[in-house]
Design a protein around this motif. Structure first.
Motif, short mmCIF file in Angstrom:
data_model
loop_
_atom_site.label_atom_id
_atom_site.label_comp_id
_atom_site.label_asym_id
_atom_site.label_seq_id
_atom_site.Cartn_x
_atom_site.Cartn_y
_atom_site.Cartn_z
N GLY A 214 0.76 -1.25 0.00
CA GLY A 214 0.00 0.00 0.00
C GLY A 214 0.79 1.30 0.00
N ALA A 215 2.11 1.25 -0.22
CA ALA A 215 2.90 2.49 -0.23
C ALA A 215 2.37 3.46 -1.29
CB ALA A 215 4.36 2.18 -0.51
N THR A 216 2.33 4.75 -0.93
CA THR A 216 2.01 5.78 -1.92
C THR A 216 3.25 6.60 -2.30
OG1 THR A 216 1.41 7.44 -0.25
CG2 THR A 216 -0.36 5.99 -1.06
N PHE A 217 4.27 6.57 -1.44
CA PHE A 217 5.58 7.12 -1.77
C PHE A 217 6.63 6.04 -1.53
CE2 PHE A 217 3.70 11.35 -0.59
CZ PHE A 217 3.97 12.02 -1.78
N VAL A 218 7.48 5.79 -2.51
CA VAL A 218 8.65 4.95 -2.27
C VAL A 218 9.89 5.83 -2.39
CG1 VAL A 218 7.60 2.74 -2.90
CG2 VAL A 218 8.64 4.15 -4.69
N ARG A 219 10.86 5.59 -1.51
CA ARG A 219 12.05 6.44 -1.42
C ARG A 219 13.26 5.64 -1.91
NH1 ARG A 219 9.88 5.99 3.77
NH2 ARG A 219 11.81 4.91 4.27
N VAL A 220 13.65 5.89 -3.15
CA VAL A 220 14.65 5.02 -3.77
C VAL A 220 15.90 5.81 -4.14
CG1 VAL A 220 15.08 3.47 -5.72
CG2 VAL A 220 12.81 3.52 -4.65
N GLY A 221 17.03 5.42 -3.56
CA GLY A 221 18.30 6.08 -3.86
C GLY A 221 19.21 5.21 -4.71
N THR A 222 19.76 4.17 -4.09
CA THR A 222 20.78 3.33 -4.72
C THR A 222 20.35 2.77 -6.08
OG1 THR A 222 21.41 2.75 -2.48
CG2 THR A 222 22.35 1.42 -4.24
N ALA A 223 19.12 2.33 -6.20
CA ALA A 223 18.67 1.71 -7.46
C ALA A 223 18.61 2.73 -8.60
CB ALA A 223 17.32 1.04 -7.27
N ILE A 224 18.62 4.01 -8.28
CA ILE A 224 18.61 5.05 -9.32
C ILE A 224 20.02 5.62 -9.57
CG2 ILE A 224 17.77 7.36 -9.93
CD1 ILE A 224 15.20 6.64 -8.30
N PHE A 225 20.67 5.98 -8.46
CA PHE A 225 21.95 6.71 -8.60
C PHE A 225 23.17 5.81 -8.44
CE2 PHE A 225 19.00 10.12 -7.13
CZ PHE A 225 19.14 10.98 -8.21
N GLY A 226 22.97 4.54 -8.07
CA GLY A 226 24.11 3.66 -7.78
C GLY A 226 24.52 3.81 -6.33
N ALA A 227 25.56 3.05 -5.95
CA ALA A 227 25.99 3.05 -4.56
C ALA A 227 26.54 4.41 -4.16
CB ALA A 227 27.04 1.98 -4.34
N ARG A 228 26.24 4.82 -2.93
CA ARG A 228 26.74 6.12 -2.44
C ARG A 228 28.14 5.97 -1.88
NH1 ARG A 228 21.26 6.16 -1.03
NH2 ARG A 228 21.72 4.99 0.84
#
Ligand SMILES: *Cc1c(COP(=O)(O)O)cnc(C)c1O
Length: 228
Positions: A214-228
């Motif tokens: 039921g999430a309405t916002f997902v917060r995605v970093g690594t899968a978009i920008f690669g490893a930090r």
């Protein structure tokens, strides 16, 4: 799995969101992707912007302040990290949605600053559903008290709840946590006769489960920008 091409990563993430939403009979447009850009430098954020991304998440106000002036002003910024009371002013100035409200004193401060700025600040309460000892987020009882307080404050619009799964949790445990957040939300809506439409849950490793739950916002970093 993750390559260096941000626009490809974004495309694939959006496709996955659509696929899971459809599979679970949800409207794909009801799941919004927040690209978490903490520690990511401005040119890469612009790559994501140019690929059509408009919702971005930062977890530190100072970092947000320093980036914002070099980025397009139609970006919607989500503050997803712990907010210190001495950073409330810029946070309210810059954030579309503050996901991490976790105390009554913070809530009151946001309300008074938002009033000064002639704004109604949208917020989420960060809940710690696992009961595991973590630095941030509150038990559901505490969140309920904070919700009741928020209902009294004119410059606060509480839109829902946010949570983070503990790092070492299994898939089943994560699913259960997300499900509990959702049912707690349903219970609060019913009991207090309010609407809490937003559930901010799921990161790179677990956003698929979050959408199913039921999430309405997902917060995605690594899968978009690669490893930090
Ligand atoms: C960093 C962060 C994310 C994104 O994490 P990834 O694993 O890189 O997707 C999501 N939510 C919060 C609160 C974060 O601090």
């Amino acid at each position: 799995m993750i390559n260096s091409n941000i626009s490809d990563n974004l495309f694939q993430t959006n496709e996955k969101i659509k696929k899971i939403a459809n599979k679970t009979h949800r409207d794909p447009a009801a799941v919004r992707l927040i690209a978490v850009s903490k520690y990511i430098e401005v040119p890469k954020i612009i790559d994501a912007y140019n690929a059509g991304q408009r919702h971005f998440g930062e977890n530190r106000v100072q970092e947000l302040q320093s980036k914002v002036k070099d980025l397009p002003n139609d970006i919607q910024w989500h503050l997803i990290g712990h907010l210190q009371s001495n950073k409330v002013r810029p946070a309210v100035e810059l954030s579309t949605l503050i996901h991490s409200v976790d105390s009554v004193s913070l809530l009151k401060k946001i309300d008074s600053v938002a009033k000064e700025q002639g704004k109604v600040q949208k917020i989420l309460f960060q809940a710690n559903i696992s009961g595991e000892r973590t630095k941030f987020g509150n038990s559901v009882n505490t969140v309920e008290e904070q919700l009741e307080m928020a209902m009294e404050l004119d410059a606060i619009a509480c839109k829902g709840l946010m949570t983070m799964a503990p790092q070492n949790a299994s898939e089943d445990e994560i699913r259960l946590l997300f499900r509990k957040l959702r049912s707690f939300r349903d219970e609060m809506e019913e009991k207090h006769q309010i609407l809490l439409p937003e559930l901010s849950m799921g990161m790179s490793s677990d956003y698929e489960i979050a959408i199913e739950e039921g999430a309405t916002f997902v917060r995605v970093g690594t899968a978009i920008f690669g490893a930090r």
